[in-house]
Each structure stands twice: as structure tokens, then as C-alpha cells.
Write a protein that holds these residues in place. Structure first.
Motif, mmCIF file in Angstrom:
data_model
loop_
_atom_site.group_PDB
_atom_site.id
_atom_site.type_symbol
_atom_site.label_atom_id
_atom_site.label_comp_id
_atom_site.label_asym_id
_atom_site.label_seq_id
_atom_site.Cartn_x
_atom_site.Cartn_y
_atom_site.Cartn_z
ATOM 1 N N SER A 213 0.845 -1.189 0.000
ATOM 2 C CA SER A 213 0.000 0.000 0.000
ATOM 3 C C SER A 213 0.881 1.240 0.000
ATOM 4 O O SER A 213 2.025 1.205 0.454
ATOM 5 C CB SER A 213 -0.942 0.002 1.215
ATOM 6 O OG SER A 213 -0.231 -0.223 2.409
ATOM 7 N N LEU A 214 0.323 2.333 -0.519
ATOM 8 C CA LEU A 214 1.083 3.547 -0.747
ATOM 9 C C LEU A 214 0.163 4.750 -0.595
ATOM 10 O O LEU A 214 -0.985 4.731 -1.043
ATOM 11 C CB LEU A 214 1.679 3.521 -2.161
ATOM 12 C CG LEU A 214 2.345 4.790 -2.695
ATOM 13 C CD1 LEU A 214 3.647 5.053 -1.955
ATOM 14 C CD2 LEU A 214 2.614 4.649 -4.194
ATOM 15 N N GLY A 215 0.648 5.808 0.037
ATOM 16 C CA GLY A 215 -0.105 7.047 0.144
ATOM 17 C C GLY A 215 0.851 8.212 0.286
ATOM 18 O O GLY A 215 2.042 8.031 0.550
ATOM 19 N N GLY A 216 0.336 9.429 0.125
ATOM 20 C CA GLY A 216 1.223 10.569 0.272
ATOM 21 C C GLY A 216 0.561 11.873 -0.107
ATOM 22 O O GLY A 216 -0.580 11.919 -0.565
ATOM 23 N N ASN A 217 1.313 12.967 0.100
ATOM 24 C CA ASN A 217 0.903 14.290 -0.344
ATOM 25 C C ASN A 217 2.165 15.056 -0.716
ATOM 26 O O ASN A 217 3.211 14.457 -0.966
ATOM 27 C CB ASN A 217 0.076 15.002 0.735
ATOM 28 C CG ASN A 217 0.797 15.092 2.085
ATOM 29 O OD1 ASN A 217 2.021 15.009 2.164
ATOM 30 N ND2 ASN A 217 0.026 15.272 3.136
ATOM 31 N N VAL B 143 -2.892 9.571 3.465
ATOM 32 C CA VAL B 143 -2.192 10.674 4.111
ATOM 33 C C VAL B 143 -2.959 11.970 3.869
ATOM 34 O O VAL B 143 -3.410 12.232 2.754
ATOM 35 C CB VAL B 143 -0.755 10.813 3.563
ATOM 36 C CG1 VAL B 143 -0.095 12.079 4.082
ATOM 37 C CG2 VAL B 143 0.076 9.584 3.923
ATOM 38 N N GLN B 144 -3.136 12.757 4.923
ATOM 39 C CA GLN B 144 -3.693 14.113 4.796
ATOM 40 C C GLN B 144 -2.946 15.007 5.768
ATOM 41 O O GLN B 144 -2.919 14.748 6.972
ATOM 42 C CB GLN B 144 -5.190 14.130 5.111
ATOM 43 C CG GLN B 144 -5.800 15.527 5.040
ATOM 44 C CD GLN B 144 -7.290 15.516 5.295
ATOM 45 O OE1 GLN B 144 -8.078 15.221 4.422
ATOM 46 N NE2 GLN B 144 -7.685 15.846 6.530
ATOM 47 N N ASN B 145 -2.355 16.079 5.244
ATOM 48 C CA ASN B 145 -1.532 16.980 6.052
ATOM 49 C C ASN B 145 -0.465 16.164 6.783
ATOM 50 O O ASN B 145 0.344 15.521 6.146
ATOM 51 C CB ASN B 145 -2.415 17.793 6.994
ATOM 52 C CG ASN B 145 -3.398 18.662 6.248
ATOM 53 O OD1 ASN B 145 -3.090 19.176 5.175
ATOM 54 N ND2 ASN B 145 -4.583 18.835 6.780
ATOM 55 N N VAL B 146 -0.474 16.147 8.121
ATOM 56 C CA VAL B 146 0.537 15.382 8.864
ATOM 57 C C VAL B 146 -0.041 14.077 9.420
ATOM 58 O O VAL B 146 0.605 13.396 10.221
ATOM 59 C CB VAL B 146 1.122 16.211 10.022
ATOM 60 C CG1 VAL B 146 1.813 17.449 9.486
ATOM 61 C CG2 VAL B 146 0.042 16.588 11.034
ATOM 62 N N ILE C 183 -8.933 9.273 4.200
ATOM 63 C CA ILE C 183 -9.233 10.449 5.017
ATOM 64 C C ILE C 183 -10.023 11.434 4.168
ATOM 65 O O ILE C 183 -9.588 11.813 3.076
ATOM 66 C CB ILE C 183 -7.943 11.098 5.538
ATOM 67 C CG1 ILE C 183 -7.147 10.103 6.390
ATOM 68 C CG2 ILE C 183 -8.260 12.350 6.350
ATOM 69 C CD1 ILE C 183 -5.764 10.595 6.782
ATOM 70 N N VAL C 184 -11.186 11.841 4.671
ATOM 71 C CA VAL C 184 -12.077 12.758 3.953
ATOM 72 C C VAL C 184 -12.396 13.921 4.883
ATOM 73 O O VAL C 184 -13.241 13.816 5.771
ATOM 74 C CB VAL C 184 -13.370 12.054 3.502
ATOM 75 C CG1 VAL C 184 -14.243 13.015 2.695
ATOM 76 C CG2 VAL C 184 -13.060 10.801 2.693
#
Length: 286
Positions: free
Chosen positions: A55-59, A111-114, A150-151
Motif C-alpha cells: 500500500s502507498l499514500g502521500g501528499n 495521508v492528509q496533512n501530517v 481520510i475525507v
């Protein structure tokens, strides 16, 4: 048509802030623009190299990986670029920030913000602050957690036979959507007004704010679902490898909360015509 080859297998594809982010099985990551020109590359820490990325996420500020060993590790992207050019690519300088563990394989991170959220086949969801490396809360489903997102001030998760919506600040359960069969994935349109859920019986579409069901589309074990940017089309994959394009339209284009649609047109292209090997579609982005 352009072809991307990272050198590893079972790649993950994500759209993050207008960029295409792809990671292979071993955590080699490349970031592309929409023309598929390479912008940056990155290799996950060698200390976790032996565990395959699931799995992978980021901003713009962080990249987070989840692997088959139950580990989530996250990196800051604020280091900018290293001055050297390695072969073709500018290498993204990252700063290792922290890690935490699930009991078993991590299936999804967002990921959302921190804030980073992760779900696992250990039935649990963990939410951490990456800046402080502190756990905010932990909640659980009654089966594998297959997707988390995250919403705004909420955390949406998919697992067992439910979609659950949690308060992102304290982990309180706000709402539960029940299904008669296993849920595999979900997506929201860009306006966050529509929720599409892929499950054993097909795809269900909901008004996200009221949680009211708008439509059922019968398919044979839908494994993944994605909206296009305008919310007028879904791409759905089945476990047998078929991929469906589902066009959605409504009477008044300014009103997206109708409880019916005028037309649904369904086509499918066998996966053997789109991918090199026949079999189950694991993940895609649209």
C-alpha cells in the motif's frame, strides 16, 4: 501510448496532487506528470527492503508505505532534490521520519496533512501524527480492513461487510453502512458528494452526506472502483479480470443528489486485452 517500467513487479498507482505516483513491489517509487514524464524517483529504506510493499499514500510533504510485514513507515519530502542526476532522473531527497506496526499485512494507507491512516488484515485501523510520531487512535472492523481514506474531518474505512465513517480527531464511530456481502474497496467523487462501494454483489452508490443509497449495479464480485474527475464515469474491476466502464448521467447536471440516474451504459474489455497476464486485477487508478 507510453509504457512505464520500474523493474519491479506488482506496481501500485496513485494520483497525488495532480501527479502520478507509482511504487513497485520493493518500494522503488517514481513520480510522473500527466504526460508520463519522470519528475522524481525514490527508493524505500534498505532496512525494510525485504518486505514487499502492499500500500502507498502521500501528499506534497510525506510519502507513506505499508508492507506485508505489517509495517508502515513514512518519510518527509521537504528535503528537496539532491544535486546529482542519477542516469535519467533527479533523485528525491527524503528524510526518514518514523514507523509503526500492525500485527499483519497492511492493505491500505492514506495521508492528509501530517496525519497517516492505515488498515490491515489484523482487522485494525491505526491513525498517527507523522510530525510528532504519536498515535492518535486505533479502531477495528470485524474482518480484514481493505481500504482507508481520510475525507476532511472524517476517516472512511472498508472491511468485513461494512463501510464505517469515523471522527478523525478522536476515532468515534459516526456512521455504518451495512452490506449483505464482503466489501472490497470504495471511492468518492472529487466533490465528495458520491460514494461508490465495490463488493461481492457489484457496486453500490450512495449520497455521501445523507448516506442514502442511490443505485445498485449488479456485477460479479467487484474488486475495485474509481470515479473520473467529473464524477460522470466509474471504472470497475471484477475478480475474473474484466474491467467495466460505467457511464452515469442525471437530469439536472447542477444537482448531483438525485435518487436515480437516467442512463447506465456498461461495456467490458477482457483484461487479457489490457494487461500482459490474465487473472485478478489487484489495483488501478483512474
Amino acid at each position: 501510448m507510453k509504457t512505464i517500467e520500474l523493474g519491479g513487479w506488482q506496481p501500485l498507482v496513485r494520483f497525488i496532487n495532480g501527479e502520478i505516483v507509482i511504487s513497485d513491489f520493493y518500494g522503488k517509487l517514481a513520480i510522473f506528470n500527466k504526460s508520463l514524464d519522470v519528475l522524481k524517483t525514490f527508493q524505500r529504506s534498505i532496512t525494510t527492503f525485504n518486505y514487499n510493499v502492499r500500500s502507498l499514500g502521500g501528499n506534497n510533504n510525506y510519502i507513506a508505505y505499508g508492507d506485508s510485514n505489517g509495517t508502515v513507515d513514512y518519510y518527509s519530502r521537504t528535503g528537496g532534490f539532491e544535486p546529482k542526476v542519477s542516469k535519467f532522473f533527479l533523485t528525491l531527497k527524503t528524510i526518514y521520519k518514523g514507523t509503526y506496526k500492525h500485527g499483519q499485512r497492511v492493505t491500505s494507507v492514506d495521508v492528509q496533512n501530517v496525519i497517516v491512516a492505515s488498515g490491515s488484515i489484523d482487522y485494525k485501523i491505526q491513525v498517527w501524527n507523522m510530525k510528532t510520531s504519536l498515535k492518535l487512535f486505533e479502531v477495528a472492523h470485524e474482518g480484514w480492513v481493505r481500504c482507508v481514506k481520510i475525507v476532511d474531518e472524517m476517516l472512511v474505512s472498508c472491511g468485513d461487510q461494512t463501510i464505517r465513517i469515523w471522527n478523525l480527531k478522536n476515532g468515534n464511530l459516526l456512521h455504518t453502512l451495512y452490506f449483505p456481502s464482503w466489501c472490497y474497496n470504495f471511492d468518492l467523487n472529487s466533490e465528495k458528494t458520491l460514494l461508490a462501494v465495490a463488493h461481492v454483489k457489484g457496486v453500490s452508490i450512495y449520497n455521501f452526506s445523507s448516506r442514502s443509497k442511490l443505485m445498485e449495479i449488479e456485477l460479479d464480485t467487484a474488486s475495485d472502483v474509481r470515479f473520473n474527475e467529473s464524477g460522470t464515469r466509474l471504472i470497475v474491476s471484477q475478480h475474473d479480470g474484466k474491467i467495466f466502464k460505467i457511464d452515469l448521467s442525471w437530469n439536472d447536471e447542477k444537482t448531483v443528489h438525485h435518487n436515480y440516474w437516467n442512463t447506465i451504459n456498461i461495456w467490458y474489455t477482457p483484461v487479457t486485452q489490457m494487461l500482459p497476464k490474465k487473472g485478478k486485477v489487484g489495483a488501478f487508478a483512474y
